[in-house]
Design an enzyme around this catalytic site. Structure first.
Site, PDB file in Angstrom:
ATOM      1  N   GLY A  97      -5.273   0.109   0.353  1.00 24.42           N
ATOM      2  CA  GLY A  97      -6.369   1.055   0.228  1.00 24.42           C
ATOM      3  C   GLY A  97      -6.162   2.114  -0.821  1.00 24.42           C
ATOM      4  N   GLY A  98      -5.022   2.025  -1.521  1.00 27.05           N
ATOM      5  CA  GLY A  98      -4.764   2.990  -2.594  1.00 27.05           C
ATOM      6  C   GLY A  98      -5.903   3.013  -3.615  1.00 27.05           C
ATOM      7  N   GLY A 111      -6.874  -3.955  -7.674  1.00 29.78           N
ATOM      8  CA  GLY A 111      -5.740  -3.094  -8.042  1.00 29.78           C
ATOM      9  C   GLY A 111      -5.015  -3.640  -9.270  1.00 29.78           C
ATOM     10  N   GLU A 116     -11.300  -5.910   1.309  1.00 28.32           N
ATOM     11  CA  GLU A 116     -10.021  -6.638   1.298  1.00 28.32           C
ATOM     12  C   GLU A 116      -9.657  -7.112   2.692  1.00 28.32           C
ATOM     13  OE1 GLU A 116      -7.591  -3.557  -0.362  1.00 28.32           O
ATOM     14  OE2 GLU A 116      -7.637  -4.459  -2.358  1.00 28.32           O
ATOM     15  N   ALA A 130      -0.702  -4.400  -2.535  1.00 34.56           N
ATOM     16  CA  ALA A 130      -0.487  -3.501  -1.391  1.00 34.56           C
ATOM     17  C   ALA A 130       0.183  -2.233  -1.904  1.00 34.56           C
ATOM     18  CB  ALA A 130       0.391  -4.159  -0.330  1.00 34.56           C
ATOM     19  N   ASP A 131       0.068  -1.178  -1.105  1.00 28.63           N
ATOM     20  CA  ASP A 131       0.744   0.072  -1.479  1.00 28.63           C
ATOM     21  C   ASP A 131       2.139   0.148  -0.888  1.00 28.63           C
ATOM     22  OD1 ASP A 131      -1.449   1.494  -2.943  1.00 28.63           O
ATOM     23  OD2 ASP A 131      -2.454   0.995  -1.076  1.00 28.63           O
ATOM     24  N   LYS A 184       7.383  -1.433  -3.782  1.00 23.04           N
ATOM     25  CA  LYS A 184       6.440  -1.399  -2.655  1.00 23.04           C
ATOM     26  C   LYS A 184       7.127  -1.750  -1.327  1.00 23.04           C
ATOM     27  CE  LYS A 184       2.734  -0.616  -5.248  1.00 23.04           C
ATOM     28  NZ  LYS A 184       1.725  -1.582  -5.595  1.00 23.04           N
TER      29      LYS A 184
HETATM   30  O1  DER Z   1      -6.459  -0.738  -2.799  1.00 19.88           O
HETATM   31  C1  DER Z   1      -5.710  -1.674  -2.547  1.00 19.88           C
HETATM   32  O2  DER Z   1      -5.518  -2.137  -1.383  1.00 19.88           O
HETATM   33  C2  DER Z   1      -4.859  -2.221  -3.658  1.00 19.88           C
HETATM   34  O3  DER Z   1      -4.465  -3.524  -3.365  1.00 19.88           O
HETATM   35  C3  DER Z   1      -3.683  -1.298  -3.785  1.00 19.88           C
HETATM   36  O4  DER Z   1      -3.233  -0.991  -2.549  1.00 19.88           O
HETATM   37  C4  DER Z   1      -2.550  -1.856  -4.600  1.00 19.88           C
HETATM   38  O5  DER Z   1      -2.822  -1.437  -5.866  1.00 19.88           O
HETATM   39  P1  DER Z   1      -1.752  -1.574  -7.044  1.00 19.88           P
HETATM   40  O6  DER Z   1      -1.469  -3.062  -7.143  1.00 19.88           O
HETATM   41  O7  DER Z   1      -2.506  -1.039  -8.229  1.00 19.88           O
HETATM   42  O8  DER Z   1      -0.547  -0.772  -6.666  1.00 19.88           O
END
Ligand code: DER
Length: 224
Positions: free
Chosen positions: A97-98, A29, A105, A85-86, A123
């Site tokens: 999981g975004g 991410g 992970e 994380a989202d 977040k």
């Molecule tokens: O897909 C994921 O779990 C990523 O860690 C995501 O949730 C966070 O992505 P970002 O740092 O681009 O917001």
């Protein structure tokens, strides 16, 4: 912009927890991206670590930056992981999981002694669930799982990308399931774990040692 600065501040604080000869889980991410840049810098300056990537994208990024990688099947444990994380709450439960990487992970997090989550200030939430819960599903089981999710109160459609279903590194599809605000993340996680055909869902419960948030130029560390 501010968010990018906050991600960088959090990443710089997180890499302080890496020791020589550590095995380091490398997240996926846009926030984990900054941590990978920081790790690459430390490696260039002589830090001896090996990385375990949480996605093909992270694997190629880390390799391009000169970080030596290990397959997750070749390690008994991981010393420290830095991932994004989202959403996260005060119990350090997460929605992840975004980016569609949450299966690898979650395996990496489960192997990790010290799971460090880095995030920009936006977040942090009082209650998880504004962000839909990504659920990775084996395509054969899609209709069965969709019905099972509905019974649990989760509605959602298959995640699309450029007009077709998004396909994960593990050749599966994702439903982003809307459960509304989640009263009991542990309970919902357990219920989702019972549904055959779900490879992994994005609720990370009791997997996180600390969350480091960039707030302006400050790094705030949350532990349980
Ligand atoms: O897909 C994921 O779990 C990523 O860690 C995501 O949730 C966070 O992505 P970002 O740092 O681009 O917001």
């Amino acid at each position: 912009n501010t968010k990018d600065l906050e991600k960088q501040v959090a990443a710089r604080e997180a890499v302080k927890y890496i020791r020589d000869n550590d095995i380091v889980g490398l997240g996926t991410g846009s926030t984990a991206y900054y941590a990978i840049l920081e790790v690459a810098e430390l490696v260039k300056n002589g830090l001896k670590i090996k990385g375990v990537p949480t996605s093909e994208h992270t694997a190629s990024l880390a390799t391009s930056l000169g970080i030596e990688l290990l397959d997750m099947n070749s390690v008994e444990y991981i010393d420290v992981t830095i991932d994004g994380a989202d959403e996260f709450d005060v119990q350090l439960n997460l929605i992840k999981g975004g980016g569609g990487a949450h299966f690898r992970e979650k395996i990496v997090a489960s192997l990790t002694k010290k799971e460090i989550i880095i995030a920009d200030a936006a977040k942090k939430v009082d209650k998880l669930g504004k962000f839909k819960v990504p659920v990775e599903i084996v395509p054969l089981a899609l209709n069965y799982v969709k019905r099972a999710l509905t019974k649990l109160g989760g509605t959602g459609e298959v995640r699309m990308k450029d007009g077709s279903p998004f396909i994960t590194d593990n050749h599966n599809v994702i439903i982003d399931a809307d459960f509304g605000l989640i009263e009991d993340a542990a309970k919902l996680s357990e219920s989702l774990n019972q549904i055959e055909g779900i490879l992994a869902h994005g609720l990370f419960v009791n997997l996180t040692a600390m969350v480091i948030v960039g707030k302006g130029t400050e790094a705030l560390t949350y532990t349980k």
